[in-house]
Design a protein around this motif. Structure first.
Motif, PDB file in Angstrom:
ATOM      1  N   ARG A 186      -0.983  19.416 -40.820  1.00 48.55           N
ATOM      2  CA  ARG A 186      -1.966  18.378 -41.129  1.00 48.55           C
ATOM      3  C   ARG A 186      -2.651  18.720 -42.455  1.00 48.55           C
ATOM      4  O   ARG A 186      -2.612  19.874 -42.888  1.00 48.55           O
ATOM      5  CB  ARG A 186      -3.032  18.307 -40.015  1.00 48.55           C
ATOM      6  N   GLU A 187      -3.253  17.703 -43.054  1.00 53.47           N
ATOM      7  CA  GLU A 187      -3.996  17.933 -44.288  1.00 53.47           C
ATOM      8  C   GLU A 187      -5.215  17.028 -44.337  1.00 53.47           C
ATOM      9  O   GLU A 187      -5.249  15.968 -43.699  1.00 53.47           O
ATOM     10  CB  GLU A 187      -3.114  17.699 -45.508  1.00 53.47           C
ATOM     11  N   LEU A 188      -6.226  17.498 -45.043  1.00 58.18           N
ATOM     12  CA  LEU A 188      -7.418  16.693 -45.243  1.00 58.18           C
ATOM     13  C   LEU A 188      -7.254  15.862 -46.510  1.00 58.18           C
ATOM     14  O   LEU A 188      -6.974  16.394 -47.586  1.00 58.18           O
ATOM     15  CB  LEU A 188      -8.649  17.601 -45.376  1.00 58.18           C
ATOM     16  N   VAL A 189      -7.406  14.551 -46.355  1.00 59.39           N
ATOM     17  CA  VAL A 189      -7.268  13.657 -47.505  1.00 59.39           C
ATOM     18  C   VAL A 189      -8.496  12.757 -47.581  1.00 59.39           C
ATOM     19  O   VAL A 189      -9.147  12.455 -46.573  1.00 59.39           O
ATOM     20  CB  VAL A 189      -5.987  12.793 -47.410  1.00 59.39           C
ATOM     21  N   ALA A 190      -8.805  12.339 -48.806  1.00 57.09           N
ATOM     22  CA  ALA A 190      -9.970  11.483 -49.018  1.00 57.09           C
ATOM     23  C   ALA A 190      -9.656  10.058 -48.596  1.00 57.09           C
ATOM     24  O   ALA A 190      -8.585   9.526 -48.873  1.00 57.09           O
ATOM     25  CB  ALA A 190     -10.391  11.526 -50.484  1.00 57.09           C
ATOM     26  N   ASP A 191     -10.618   9.470 -47.902  1.00 56.10           N
ATOM     27  CA  ASP A 191     -10.520   8.063 -47.500  1.00 56.10           C
ATOM     28  C   ASP A 191     -11.859   7.415 -47.846  1.00 56.10           C
ATOM     29  O   ASP A 191     -12.763   7.350 -47.019  1.00 56.10           O
ATOM     30  CB  ASP A 191     -10.238   7.969 -45.999  1.00 56.10           C
ATOM     31  N   GLY A 192     -11.959   6.977 -49.098  1.00 57.37           N
ATOM     32  CA  GLY A 192     -13.232   6.488 -49.582  1.00 57.37           C
ATOM     33  C   GLY A 192     -14.199   7.656 -49.690  1.00 57.37           C
ATOM     34  O   GLY A 192     -13.923   8.659 -50.352  1.00 57.37           O
TER      35      GLY A 192
END
Length: 386
Positions: free
Chosen positions: A369-375
């Motif tokens: 898994r990875e942390l991604v920006a969503d707004g």
């Protein structure tokens, strides 16, 4: 020119995946000891040789590295075994009148390897009971050794039982045989029948017959019936055979054998001895037994029984540790990202952050898994396995 990074023979680094496996084993086994009521002690790596190599510790003299203390000028030794140290702790530091259960885990150093594939830095883990001379303590130690190995994932074990008191009882009433006990030990340990036949020629006929019979007294619990027929009937021998019969019956193990000529640890032990084996490994995975005289040199002789094993050797028998799922995160001082990472780590998740301009490398983890920006938010996204 020598390579500065080379290590001495039979000394090796433990790399991440194997180190993690060993550490998890250490925790698992110590937790097993704890639920049986054993208290953890941590003896020092080195101490004065007068203490380290006293009494039963003399057996490890040749395996002990020695050095001069720059403060006192006295000779110190790097421990090659922890049993004598724990006996000292029981005798002088804890000093209870009641039964005491102690356990330990740590590296020991040997001047030479025990075998061709052995390390000179085993990681010894073990447990001991002080203050109870009954067979019940021996049975508990035997059960704990087997339960620990099973908890670690070892199966197909065989348990071999022997008794140090047997040889002593056989030669007790024969002065000639008693005077040749060290030579008898060597011959019986290697099952050297021609040598045994030659040495015992001057012994009393009954002693000679019994000693010549010992190497063949090997098998399952039924071999004890044969032993009672061919060995002299005295109190010490009867007690040893009865002890072995009881311990064989209560052993929770796939296969139990009895070898009356197996004297590994004879000089060290005073009663029952056991060794746990697994298929494909010539050396015992765990060894233990009774050593009632271990505390004599410290002025407080108490009944004692225990066992130990090498965690490095145990770890090598087990399959590679599974990689732990982890979360990949970019490097940023974004407040929301930092808070999200903190929450995930507090929940027990592994979060691996890239440092600026570089990518993290690892062997123990798999970032699924990875942390991604969503707004303005940061969300977890499953990593495409392709």
């Amino acid at each position: 020119m020598s390579n500065n990074w080379l290590l001495p023979e039979f000394i090796a680094d433990v790399l991440p995946a194997e180190a993690r496996k060993m550490e998890e084993l250490r925790r698992l086994i110590l937790d097993k000891f704890r639920i049986y009521g054993y208290e953890l002690v941590m003896p020092p790596m080195l101490e004065y040789v007068e203490s380290l190599l006293t009494g039963t510790g003399q057996d490890t003299d040749l395996f002990t590295f020695k050095l001069v203390d720059q403060l006192s000028g006295r000779t110190m030794g790097l421990r090659a075994d922890m049993t004598t140290q724990v006996a000292r702790i029981d005798a002088h530091l804890i000093n209870r009148a009641t039964v005491t259960r102690l356990c330990y885990a740590g590296s020991v150093l040997h001047t030479r390897p025990a075998g061709l594939q052995s390390t000179r830095e085993p990681f010894q883990i073990g447990a001991e009971i002080y203050g109870h001379g009954g067979l019940e303590a021996d049975a508990e130690i035997q059960a704990l050794a087997l339960a620990s190995l099973k908890a670690a994932g070892i199966s197909g074990m065989s348990l071999n039982l022997s008794h140090a008191g047997l040889l002593r009882s056989l030669v007790a009433d024969d002065p000639v045989a008693k005077g040749n006990a060290p030579a008898l030990f060597d011959l019986l340990e290697t099952k050297d029948m021609p040598g045994l036949d030659e040495l015992t020629a001057r012994f009393h006929p009954l002693t000679r017959r019994a000693l010549m019979a010992l190497p063949d007294l090997y098998g399952d619990i039924n071999i004890l019936k044969e032993a009672k027929k061919v060995l002299p009937s005295n109190a010490g021998i009867t007690l040893a055979l009865n002890d072995l019969e009881y311990l064989a019956r209560v052993a929770d193990c796939e296969r139990v054998t009895i070898d009356l000529a197996d004297l590994n640890g004879y000089h060290y032990h005073s009663g029952m001895m056991f060794a746990a084996f697994v298929p494909g490994l010539p050396n015992a995975l765990a060894r233990g037994g009774r050593y009632d005289h271990v505390g004599e040199a410290f002025g407080r002789s108490r009944p004692a029984t225990g066992f130990s094993m090498d965690l490095r050797e145990l770890s090598r028998l087990l399959p590679p540790a599974k990689k732990r799922p982890a979360i990949h995160a970019p490097w940023s001082d974004n407040v929301l990202l930092c808070e999200k990472i903190r929450q995930l780590r507090n929940a027990g998740e592994v979060v691996i952050c890239d440092l600026p301009g570089s990518r993290a490398g690892y062997d123990e983890f798999i970032c699924d898994r990875e942390l991604v920006a969503d707004g303005d938010n940061w969300i977890l996204k499953t990593v495409d396995k392709e």
